[in-house]
Scaffold this motif. Sequence first.
Motif, PDB file in Angstrom:
ATOM      1  N   ASP A 162       0.849  -1.188   0.000  1.00 37.64           N
ATOM      2  CA  ASP A 162       0.000   0.000   0.000  1.00 37.64           C
ATOM      3  C   ASP A 162       0.882   1.234   0.000  1.00 37.64           C
ATOM      4  N   GLN A 163       0.424   2.252  -0.691  1.00 35.00           N
ATOM      5  CA  GLN A 163       1.125   3.536  -0.753  1.00 35.00           C
ATOM      6  C   GLN A 163       0.156   4.602  -0.256  1.00 35.00           C
ATOM      7  N   CYS A 164      -0.022   4.576   1.057  1.00 36.19           N
ATOM      8  CA  CYS A 164      -1.058   5.400   1.684  1.00 36.19           C
ATOM      9  C   CYS A 164      -0.803   6.891   1.529  1.00 36.19           C
ATOM     10  N   SER A 165       0.455   7.275   1.307  1.00 34.92           N
ATOM     11  CA  SER A 165       0.748   8.697   1.151  1.00 34.92           C
ATOM     12  C   SER A 165       0.012   9.291  -0.048  1.00 34.92           C
ATOM     13  N   LYS A 166      -0.383   8.446  -0.992  1.00 36.76           N
ATOM     14  CA  LYS A 166      -1.138   8.921  -2.155  1.00 36.76           C
ATOM     15  C   LYS A 166      -2.485   9.510  -1.733  1.00 36.76           C
ATOM     16  N   LEU A 167      -3.002   9.048  -0.575  1.00 31.77           N
ATOM     17  CA  LEU A 167      -4.301   9.525  -0.092  1.00 31.77           C
ATOM     18  C   LEU A 167      -4.184  10.687   0.892  1.00 31.77           C
ATOM     19  N   ALA A 168      -2.968  11.161   1.132  1.00 31.13           N
ATOM     20  CA  ALA A 168      -2.820  12.293   2.044  1.00 31.13           C
ATOM     21  C   ALA A 168      -3.693  13.460   1.567  1.00 31.13           C
ATOM     22  N   TYR A 169      -4.538  13.934   2.458  1.00 31.44           N
ATOM     23  CA  TYR A 169      -5.435  15.031   2.090  1.00 31.44           C
ATOM     24  C   TYR A 169      -4.738  16.352   2.381  1.00 31.44           C
ATOM     25  N   ILE A 170      -4.627  17.175   1.345  1.00 29.49           N
ATOM     26  CA  ILE A 170      -3.934  18.461   1.468  1.00 29.49           C
ATOM     27  C   ILE A 170      -4.997  19.554   1.600  1.00 29.49           C
ATOM     28  N   PRO A 171      -5.223  20.073   2.794  1.00 30.35           N
ATOM     29  CA  PRO A 171      -6.276  21.089   2.973  1.00 30.35           C
ATOM     30  C   PRO A 171      -5.921  22.376   2.247  1.00 30.35           C
ATOM     31  N   SER A 172      -6.959  23.023   1.756  1.00 31.73           N
ATOM     32  CA  SER A 172      -6.744  24.255   0.987  1.00 31.73           C
ATOM     33  C   SER A 172      -6.476  25.451   1.891  1.00 31.73           C
ATOM     34  N   ASP A 173      -7.105  25.433   3.079  1.00 30.61           N
ATOM     35  CA  ASP A 173      -6.919  26.520   4.042  1.00 30.61           C
ATOM     36  C   ASP A 173      -7.455  26.052   5.388  1.00 30.61           C
ATOM     37  N   SER A 174      -7.446  26.931   6.377  1.00 33.81           N
ATOM     38  CA  SER A 174      -7.874  26.551   7.724  1.00 33.81           C
ATOM     39  C   SER A 174      -9.368  26.293   7.828  1.00 33.81           C
ATOM     40  N   GLU A 175     -10.133  26.691   6.815  1.00 28.86           N
ATOM     41  CA  GLU A 175     -11.593  26.482   6.820  1.00 28.86           C
ATOM     42  C   GLU A 175     -12.011  25.301   5.944  1.00 28.86           C
ATOM     43  N   ASP A 176     -11.070  24.553   5.437  1.00 32.31           N
ATOM     44  CA  ASP A 176     -11.388  23.398   4.589  1.00 32.31           C
ATOM     45  C   ASP A 176     -12.293  22.442   5.362  1.00 32.31           C
ATOM     46  N   PRO A 177     -13.442  22.059   4.805  1.00 33.48           N
ATOM     47  CA  PRO A 177     -14.398  21.221   5.545  1.00 33.48           C
ATOM     48  C   PRO A 177     -13.873  19.828   5.866  1.00 33.48           C
ATOM     49  N   TYR A 178     -12.857  19.359   5.140  1.00 38.74           N
ATOM     50  CA  TYR A 178     -12.319  18.020   5.398  1.00 38.74           C
ATOM     51  C   TYR A 178     -11.020  18.057   6.209  1.00 38.74           C
ATOM     52  N   LEU A 179     -10.619  19.224   6.651  1.00 32.79           N
ATOM     53  CA  LEU A 179      -9.358  19.340   7.387  1.00 32.79           C
ATOM     54  C   LEU A 179      -9.359  18.454   8.641  1.00 32.79           C
ATOM     55  N   LYS A 180     -10.380  18.595   9.478  1.00 32.68           N
ATOM     56  CA  LYS A 180     -10.432  17.817  10.719  1.00 32.68           C
ATOM     57  C   LYS A 180     -10.784  16.354  10.458  1.00 32.68           C
ATOM     58  N   LYS A 181     -11.639  16.101   9.473  1.00 33.41           N
ATOM     59  CA  LYS A 181     -12.058  14.731   9.188  1.00 33.41           C
ATOM     60  C   LYS A 181     -10.899  13.847   8.732  1.00 33.41           C
ATOM     61  N   THR A 182      -9.898  14.448   8.095  1.00 30.41           N
ATOM     62  CA  THR A 182      -8.810  13.670   7.514  1.00 30.41           C
ATOM     63  C   THR A 182      -7.514  13.736   8.314  1.00 30.41           C
ATOM     64  N   MET A 183      -7.481  14.527   9.384  1.00 25.86           N
ATOM     65  CA  MET A 183      -6.219  14.703  10.099  1.00 25.86           C
ATOM     66  C   MET A 183      -5.723  13.386  10.686  1.00 25.86           C
ATOM     67  N   LYS A 184      -6.639  12.564  11.216  1.00 22.92           N
ATOM     68  CA  LYS A 184      -6.224  11.294  11.815  1.00 22.92           C
ATOM     69  C   LYS A 184      -5.549  10.398  10.776  1.00 22.92           C
ATOM     70  N   SER A 185      -6.189  10.238   9.614  1.00 27.89           N
ATOM     71  CA  SER A 185      -5.605   9.363   8.597  1.00 27.89           C
ATOM     72  C   SER A 185      -4.291   9.933   8.072  1.00 27.89           C
ATOM     73  N   ASN A 186      -4.191  11.263   7.978  1.00 27.70           N
ATOM     74  CA  ASN A 186      -2.942  11.873   7.532  1.00 27.70           C
ATOM     75  C   ASN A 186      -1.784  11.598   8.476  1.00 27.70           C
ATOM     76  N   LEU A 187      -2.083  11.354   9.742  1.00 30.07           N
ATOM     77  CA  LEU A 187      -1.036  11.169  10.747  1.00 30.07           C
ATOM     78  C   LEU A 187      -0.709   9.703  11.021  1.00 30.07           C
ATOM     79  N   LEU A 188      -1.527   8.782  10.538  1.00 26.84           N
ATOM     80  CA  LEU A 188      -1.370   7.366  10.903  1.00 26.84           C
ATOM     81  C   LEU A 188      -0.695   6.516   9.830  1.00 26.84           C
ATOM     82  N   PHE A 189      -0.969   6.794   8.557  1.00 24.45           N
ATOM     83  CA  PHE A 189      -0.690   5.813   7.510  1.00 24.45           C
ATOM     84  C   PHE A 189       0.666   6.023   6.835  1.00 24.45           C
ATOM     85  N   SER A 190       1.272   4.892   6.446  1.00 26.25           N
ATOM     86  CA  SER A 190       2.601   4.881   5.839  1.00 26.25           C
ATOM     87  C   SER A 190       2.594   4.005   4.593  1.00 26.25           C
ATOM     88  N   ASP A 191       3.785   3.794   3.998  1.00 25.70           N
ATOM     89  CA  ASP A 191       3.930   3.066   2.739  1.00 25.70           C
ATOM     90  C   ASP A 191       4.862   1.866   2.907  1.00 25.70           C
TER      91      ASP A 191
END
Length: 350
Positions: A162-191
């Motif tokens: 698996d190459q989980c870094s491909k799914l890293a969500y890059i928020p557009s700004d501090s108000e991005d609606p998916y910023l908080k929803k994706t922070m956990k996965s951005n911090l957990l997954f590796s390749d």
Amino acid sequence: MSVYILSSEVYLPDLLDPIDIVNAIYPITRVGKKVNSLARRMAENVGIERRPFVLDLEKLPDKKLKNPEDHPVSWCEKIVARFINIVGRDSIGFLSVSYNISYHTDYLPNLVTQVVLNTGLQLDHPPEELPFYGCASGILSVKNAVSYCKRYRKAAVVLIFDQCSKLAYIPSDSEDPYLKKTMKSNLLFSDGIAGLIIIPEEMKTSGILPEILSVQVDYLPGDGIKMENGAFTLSNDVKNIIPPVVSKKVIKPVLEKYRVDKEDINEWSIHQGGLAIIDRFKDEEVLGLSENQIRSSKEFFRKYGNLSSPSCFLTFDHFFKKRGGGSGDLGMIVGFGAGYYMGSVLYRWD
């Protein structure tokens, strides 16, 4: 007919400081100091030492491989070449590749066919590619490889990456609606990638090898781990939902069938979905494992994070390379994830 694991291989790319990854995904210039500080604190609390990562952080927000040799086809070729050196090209008759997330884009012919062509394998059974079966995908590949070995009496290769870094969500700004929803996965997954070569009894020469006694797979529909508008999200309920179901469906039935107590299994390779998920297997209502039994799985999460489908095989590779098992010692590989797909492999050093 007995089937054995002849060899195990793991490859991990460059190991990056988790804080460097945080600063690249959540730069102060884009999301502000508050969000950056929150992500840094969360990364420190997760406690991963170094994350195997193929993403070129300097190219963000474009998600590109940093090194061409980390393309998934190259990874697969590398592991296959090692197995060819062990048994010879003509002894391998089957190849199964499973994954969920990949930087591979030229998908015709499919990835597994490209690996066959580039390594010169002369298979006598169509190779298979199993994408999107969650973190249990490798168990499905093992099940099919075991069936092949028993029927055709040649070696089978299983590759799980698996190459989980491909799914890293890059928020557009501090108000991005998916910023908080994706922070956990951005911090957990590796390749990373893991591989096994599985052989029938007649190919076994000497020495102690793990004999595969059982491969159990099951399924429960659920969407606590999902993609949503291109964002990878994790529900907080996953740690409460999945471990009890996994224990009930693919662990306890196997223990009962083979009349094995959980205390009799020395080597537990449990999917490293996170420390809280691994710890759930200590609960008596789930399985009642001891801290010592889950120690290796937790250790590899702390070292590298969640590699997704290869995670449990990373722990197994540690046991295999250590060769600490004496004849008769038992082990179990347990994988589970999105879907929810789940599976277990019971083996005995013989």
